[in-house]
Design a protein around this motif. Structure first.
Motif, PDB file in Angstrom:
ATOM      1  N   ILE A 173     -35.514 -38.966  52.592  1.00  0.00           N
ATOM      2  CA  ILE A 173     -34.553 -38.808  53.682  1.00  0.00           C
ATOM      3  C   ILE A 173     -33.188 -39.376  53.295  1.00  0.00           C
ATOM      4  CG2 ILE A 173     -35.206 -40.933  54.880  1.00  0.00           C
ATOM      5  CD1 ILE A 173     -34.792 -39.296  57.529  1.00  0.00           C
ATOM      6  N   GLU A 174     -33.180 -40.445  52.509  1.00  0.00           N
ATOM      7  CA  GLU A 174     -31.912 -41.031  52.073  1.00  0.00           C
ATOM      8  C   GLU A 174     -31.119 -40.044  51.232  1.00  0.00           C
ATOM      9  OE1 GLU A 174     -34.911 -42.642  51.511  1.00  0.00           O
ATOM     10  OE2 GLU A 174     -34.720 -44.095  53.153  1.00  0.00           O
ATOM     11  N   GLU A 175     -31.804 -39.341  50.352  1.00  0.00           N
ATOM     12  CA  GLU A 175     -31.120 -38.345  49.525  1.00  0.00           C
ATOM     13  C   GLU A 175     -30.562 -37.228  50.400  1.00  0.00           C
ATOM     14  OE1 GLU A 175     -31.633 -35.658  45.511  1.00  0.00           O
ATOM     15  OE2 GLU A 175     -33.373 -36.727  46.281  1.00  0.00           O
ATOM     16  N   PHE A 176     -31.348 -36.814  51.377  1.00  0.00           N
ATOM     17  CA  PHE A 176     -30.887 -35.761  52.279  1.00  0.00           C
ATOM     18  C   PHE A 176     -29.630 -36.200  53.022  1.00  0.00           C
ATOM     19  CE2 PHE A 176     -30.632 -33.594  56.342  1.00  0.00           C
ATOM     20  CZ  PHE A 176     -30.742 -32.271  55.958  1.00  0.00           C
ATOM     21  N   GLU A 177     -29.641 -37.410  53.537  1.00  0.00           N
ATOM     22  CA  GLU A 177     -28.535 -37.896  54.363  1.00  0.00           C
ATOM     23  C   GLU A 177     -27.317 -38.329  53.560  1.00  0.00           C
ATOM     24  OE1 GLU A 177     -30.490 -40.908  56.688  1.00  0.00           O
ATOM     25  OE2 GLU A 177     -31.021 -39.459  58.253  1.00  0.00           O
ATOM     26  N   GLU A 178     -27.497 -38.701  52.308  1.00  0.00           N
ATOM     27  CA  GLU A 178     -26.394 -39.273  51.539  1.00  0.00           C
ATOM     28  C   GLU A 178     -25.772 -38.312  50.531  1.00  0.00           C
ATOM     29  OE1 GLU A 178     -27.901 -42.925  49.923  1.00  0.00           O
ATOM     30  OE2 GLU A 178     -28.326 -43.733  51.921  1.00  0.00           O
ATOM     31  N   ASN A 179     -26.441 -37.204  50.244  1.00  0.00           N
ATOM     32  CA  ASN A 179     -25.898 -36.261  49.270  1.00  0.00           C
ATOM     33  C   ASN A 179     -24.869 -35.360  49.946  1.00  0.00           C
ATOM     34  OD1 ASN A 179     -25.800 -33.575  47.845  1.00  0.00           O
ATOM     35  ND2 ASN A 179     -26.958 -34.780  46.357  1.00  0.00           N
ATOM     36  N   GLU A 180     -23.642 -35.413  49.468  1.00  0.00           N
ATOM     37  CA  GLU A 180     -22.544 -34.672  50.092  1.00  0.00           C
ATOM     38  C   GLU A 180     -22.772 -33.160  50.071  1.00  0.00           C
ATOM     39  OE1 GLU A 180     -17.844 -34.083  49.226  1.00  0.00           O
ATOM     40  OE2 GLU A 180     -18.653 -36.099  48.983  1.00  0.00           O
ATOM     41  N   GLU A 181     -23.285 -32.648  48.969  1.00  0.00           N
ATOM     42  CA  GLU A 181     -23.519 -31.208  48.839  1.00  0.00           C
ATOM     43  C   GLU A 181     -24.597 -30.738  49.819  1.00  0.00           C
ATOM     44  OE1 GLU A 181     -23.790 -28.141  45.076  1.00  0.00           O
ATOM     45  OE2 GLU A 181     -24.547 -30.162  44.824  1.00  0.00           O
ATOM     46  N   ILE A 182     -25.642 -31.536  49.954  1.00  0.00           N
ATOM     47  CA  ILE A 182     -26.716 -31.208  50.888  1.00  0.00           C
ATOM     48  C   ILE A 182     -26.199 -31.260  52.320  1.00  0.00           C
ATOM     49  CG2 ILE A 182     -28.913 -32.019  51.853  1.00  0.00           C
ATOM     50  CD1 ILE A 182     -29.686 -32.875  48.990  1.00  0.00           C
ATOM     51  N   GLN A 183     -25.444 -32.295  52.653  1.00  0.00           N
ATOM     52  CA  GLN A 183     -24.920 -32.438  54.005  1.00  0.00           C
ATOM     53  C   GLN A 183     -23.963 -31.304  54.370  1.00  0.00           C
ATOM     54  OE1 GLN A 183     -25.626 -34.563  56.728  1.00  0.00           O
ATOM     55  NE2 GLN A 183     -27.423 -34.627  55.399  1.00  0.00           N
ATOM     56  N   LYS A 184     -23.171 -30.884  53.405  1.00  0.00           N
ATOM     57  CA  LYS A 184     -22.242 -29.772  53.657  1.00  0.00           C
ATOM     58  C   LYS A 184     -23.014 -28.490  53.986  1.00  0.00           C
ATOM     59  CE  LYS A 184     -18.309 -27.371  51.653  1.00  0.00           C
ATOM     60  NZ  LYS A 184     -17.423 -27.222  50.499  1.00  0.00           N
ATOM     61  N   ALA A 185     -24.067 -28.206  53.232  1.00  0.00           N
ATOM     62  CA  ALA A 185     -24.892 -27.015  53.492  1.00  0.00           C
ATOM     63  C   ALA A 185     -25.597 -27.134  54.836  1.00  0.00           C
ATOM     64  CB  ALA A 185     -25.915 -26.833  52.368  1.00  0.00           C
ATOM     65  N   TYR A 186     -26.067 -28.332  55.164  1.00  0.00           N
ATOM     66  CA  TYR A 186     -26.755 -28.581  56.427  1.00  0.00           C
ATOM     67  C   TYR A 186     -25.805 -28.364  57.605  1.00  0.00           C
ATOM     68  CZ  TYR A 186     -29.288 -31.278  59.997  1.00  0.00           C
ATOM     69  OH  TYR A 186     -29.922 -31.683  61.138  1.00  0.00           O
ATOM     70  N   GLU A 187     -24.615 -28.943  57.542  1.00  0.00           N
ATOM     71  CA  GLU A 187     -23.637 -28.792  58.626  1.00  0.00           C
ATOM     72  C   GLU A 187     -23.191 -27.336  58.772  1.00  0.00           C
ATOM     73  OE1 GLU A 187     -22.711 -30.968  60.958  1.00  0.00           O
ATOM     74  OE2 GLU A 187     -24.150 -32.358  60.056  1.00  0.00           O
ATOM     75  N   LYS A 188     -23.036 -26.655  57.647  1.00  0.00           N
ATOM     76  CA  LYS A 188     -22.678 -25.236  57.699  1.00  0.00           C
ATOM     77  C   LYS A 188     -23.774 -24.442  58.412  1.00  0.00           C
ATOM     78  CE  LYS A 188     -21.307 -21.260  54.965  1.00  0.00           C
ATOM     79  NZ  LYS A 188     -21.031 -20.719  53.637  1.00  0.00           N
ATOM     80  N   GLY A 189     -25.019 -24.757  58.114  1.00  0.00           N
ATOM     81  CA  GLY A 189     -26.136 -24.096  58.782  1.00  0.00           C
ATOM     82  C   GLY A 189     -26.140 -24.354  60.274  1.00  0.00           C
ATOM     83  N   LYS A 190     -25.890 -25.607  60.671  1.00  0.00           N
ATOM     84  CA  LYS A 190     -25.847 -25.934  62.095  1.00  0.00           C
ATOM     85  C   LYS A 190     -24.747 -25.136  62.797  1.00  0.00           C
ATOM     86  CE  LYS A 190     -26.223 -30.208  63.415  1.00  0.00           C
ATOM     87  NZ  LYS A 190     -26.157 -31.681  63.520  1.00  0.00           N
TER      88      LYS A 190
END
Length: 83
Positions: free
Chosen positions: A32-49
């Motif tokens: 979960i830390e990697e999910f929440e702290e990785n900028e590239e992952i977070q950008k894709a997640y926010e785009k999906g939302k």
């Protein structure tokens, strides 16, 4: 872990469904830390939302245009929330 386009598409798809970080990390098989702290992952997640919200708004707008009063009320509520 390698982050490629396919992985980021998966992340975006989970964002579209508005899954929380814990569910996403479990489904993606990452910490979960990697999910929440990785900028590239977070950008894709926010785009999906955002894409999920967009799809709902478009559908409500189309229904409202066709005369669905409940859809119009819901669309107006969502529009005011996003101001």
């Amino acid at each position: 872990m390698k982050i490629d386009d396919d992985f980021l598409k998966q992340v975006s798809s989970l964002g579209i469904l508005n899954y929380n970080s814990e569910k996403c990390s479990i489904l993606l098989n990452i910490d979960i830390e990697e999910f929440e702290e990785n900028e590239e992952i977070q950008k894709a997640y926010e785009k999906g939302k955002l894409m999920g919200e967009y799809e709902i708004d478009i559908r409500l707008f189309e229904l409202a245009k066709s005369g669905d009063l409940n859809a119009l009320k819901e669309f107006e509520k969502r529009k005011n929330k996003n101001k």
